[in-house]
Scaffold this active site. Structure first.
Site, PDB file in Angstrom:
ATOM      1  N   SER A   1     142.408  37.129 117.816  1.00 19.22           N
ATOM      2  CA  SER A   1     142.422  35.888 116.921  1.00 19.22           C
ATOM      3  C   SER A   1     141.057  36.196 115.968  1.00 19.22           C
ATOM      4  CB  SER A   1     142.194  34.791 117.478  1.00 19.22           C
ATOM      5  OG  SER A   1     140.992  34.755 118.382  1.00 19.22           O
TER       6      SER A   1
ATOM      7  N   HIS B   1     148.740  33.811 117.627  1.00 21.57           N
ATOM      8  CA  HIS B   1     148.654  34.451 116.488  1.00 21.57           C
ATOM      9  C   HIS B   1     150.102  35.320 116.262  1.00 21.57           C
ATOM     10  CE1 HIS B   1     144.749  32.778 115.454  1.00 21.57           C
ATOM     11  NE2 HIS B   1     144.559  32.926 116.444  1.00 21.57           N
TER      12      HIS B   1
ATOM     13  N   LYS C   1     149.821  27.018 114.139  1.00 20.77           N
ATOM     14  CA  LYS C   1     149.640  28.298 113.130  1.00 20.77           C
ATOM     15  C   LYS C   1     150.466  28.475 112.369  1.00 20.77           C
ATOM     16  CE  LYS C   1     145.467  28.947 115.804  1.00 20.77           C
ATOM     17  NZ  LYS C   1     144.863  29.138 117.429  1.00 20.77           N
TER      18      LYS C   1
HETATM   19  C1  LIG Z   1     143.903  28.353 118.078  1.00 23.53           C
HETATM   20  C2  LIG Z   1     144.267  29.182 119.493  1.00 23.53           C
HETATM   21  C3  LIG Z   1     144.218  28.609 120.485  1.00 23.53           C
HETATM   22  C4  LIG Z   1     144.082  27.028 120.869  1.00 23.53           C
HETATM   23  O1  LIG Z   1     144.943  26.411 120.219  1.00 23.53           O
HETATM   24  P1  LIG Z   1     145.070  24.749 119.601  1.00 23.53           P
HETATM   25  O2  LIG Z   1     146.495  24.374 119.689  1.00 23.53           O
HETATM   26  O3  LIG Z   1     144.586  24.824 118.298  1.00 23.53           O
HETATM   27  O4  LIG Z   1     144.401  24.020 120.394  1.00 23.53           O
HETATM   28  C5  LIG Z   1     144.242  29.217 121.713  1.00 23.53           C
HETATM   29  N1  LIG Z   1     144.408  30.384 121.761  1.00 23.53           N
HETATM   30  C6  LIG Z   1     144.272  31.380 120.521  1.00 23.53           C
HETATM   31  C7  LIG Z   1     144.304  32.610 120.753  1.00 23.53           C
HETATM   32  C8  LIG Z   1     144.030  30.420 119.647  1.00 23.53           C
HETATM   33  O5  LIG Z   1     143.956  31.337 118.343  1.00 23.53           O
END
Ligand SMILES: *Cc1c(COP(=O)(O)O)cnc(C)c1O
Length: 388
Positions: free
Chosen positions: A180, A208, A238
């Site tokens: 990330s 991602h 995302k």
């Molecule tokens: C954003 C993210 C999460 C958390 O997800 P949410 O739905 O925002 O709680 C978990 N793992 C990774 C790699 C992320 O980037």
């Protein structure tokens, strides 16, 4: 001053002195390539809205229609009476998209990771994590009670040695699919091969990659079977532009999580209208509209990388929509982010403890919603403000 505040205030001051203090923005517009902050329009290069779906009218309409039909609250956890036909349909569509027998919705990705790791391993078991994994994966591993080992980033030889030395009855290997804060990808086929060799279970967090990479946007595990990646987790907030998360895998895995994942069991189900927005997003992302957006995003990534190379900027090695510019020092990263903001660009400075000490960076993220001209303008600003 209350004892609580007297204890915490100096710790905050210390954080401020180290240039590690975090402050929130308050957006005055919808998410998108242009956002309004403090009355000013800024070009946004820090969201995870990679396909530009977060404010897409089809998602908003699906959510509004579903809210009219289902109301706002789900009313209870999934196991009590909060699970609706809308959740059920989304789970089936996710499983179908990803070629998995089943999928299970969680209210957030953080909870999905905590719940899944804690359900799968415990005292006496072993969990192996990439050093650069997302905080929720690291926290899940630490809280599980299993023996917790970290291996150097994407270092499959180091992992192989650790797996060979472990006699734990359950071995869980956990990795981000696309990292990330770095934008690079895990060597998934090699990780899957190692796990098969050592009877370890591979869990991939594709927060991602889903929607962005692979055929039909299936993510970085596209082409890898349930056998190879038995635990696939991804988020819906995302690239999908919605909210929530899921784990996909075998019938047995999903049933086991329903029985044992505490952050699944003891939390209120997502509102059905959110599930409906996610369904609309999934349908867009896997179809021709998603394909066109992925194509545009790939063009913008190539354009940005070529321009940055010409300027001699210290981009980290990434082919994804996450294009970090390594700065090193936290104060310098903050200063660069601030001067970009003054120039009309929103770019986040990522500092420790989110990234290792001495590797503060600008995390530049691209979206299919950007125009080539916006990318060129960012390059122009970086040429002036971030000259190596
Ligand atoms: C954003 C993210 C999460 C958390 O997800 P949410 O739905 O925002 O709680 C978990 N793992 C990774 C790699 C992320 O980037």
């Amino acid at each position: 001053m209350h004892h609580l505040d007297a204890t915490l205030a100096p710790l905050l001051a210390e954080r401020e002195a180290q240039n590690l203090y975090r402050r929130r923005l308050s957006l005055e517009s919808a998410q998108g390539p242009l956002v309004r902050v403090d009355g000013r329009e800024l070009i946004n290069f820090c969201a995870n809205d990679y396909l530009g779906l977060a404010a897409h009218p089809a998602l908003a309409q699906a959510m509004a229609e579903a809210a009219t039909r289902w109301g706002t609250g789900s009313g209870a956890s999934h196991l009590v009476c909060g699970h609706s036909a809308e959740h059920e349909a989304l789970e089936q569509e996710l499983a179908d998209w990803l070629g998995r027998p089943r999928a299970l919705l969680f209210s957030t990705g953080f909870m999905a990771n905590l719940g899944t790791i804690q359900a799968l391993v415990g005292s006496g078991d072993a969990v192996f994590e990439d050093r650069l994994n997302h905080a929720s994966l690291l926290d899940g591993g630490l809280a599980s009670g299993a023996r917790f080992g970290r291996y150097a980033h994407n270092d499959t030889a180091a992992l192989a040695a650790k797996l060979a030395a472990s006699e734990a009855p359950r071995k869980l290997v956990v990795t981000d699919g696309v990292f990330s804060m770095d934008g690079d990808c895990a060597p998934l086929p090699e990780l899957a091969r190692l796990c098969a060799e050592h009877q370890a279970w591979l869990m991939v967090d594709d927060a991602h990659g889903l929607g962005v990479l692979g055929e039909q946007g299936r993510g970085c595990t596209d082409g890898l079977s349930t056998e190879e990646v038995p635990v696939l987790m991804a988020t819906l907030g995302k690239a999908l532009g919605g909210f929530g998360a899921f784990v996909a895998g075998s019938e047995t895995l999903i049933e086991y999580l329903i029985q044992h994942a505490r952050p699944y069991i003891y939390t209120t189900a997502l509102p059905p209208a959110v599930a409906a927005a996610n369904r609309a997003a999934l349908s867009l992302a896997r179809g021709p509209e998603g394909e066109a957006r992925r194509g545009r995003l790939r063009e913008l990534i190539a354009r940005f990388k070529a321009g940055a190379a010409q300027l001699g900027l210290a981009l980290m090695p990434s082919d994804t929509a996450i294009q970090p510019l390594l700065v090193g020092d936290s104060a310098a990263a903050m200063a660069l982010s601030t001067s970009l903001r003054e120039a009309g660009f929103l770019v986040g400075a990522i500092r420790p403890p989110t990234v290792p000490a001495g590797t503060a960076r600008l995390r530049i993220t691209l979206s299919a919603g950007h125009t080539a001209e916006q990318v060129d303008r960012l390059l122009g600003a970086l040429a002036e403000l971030a000259k190596p």
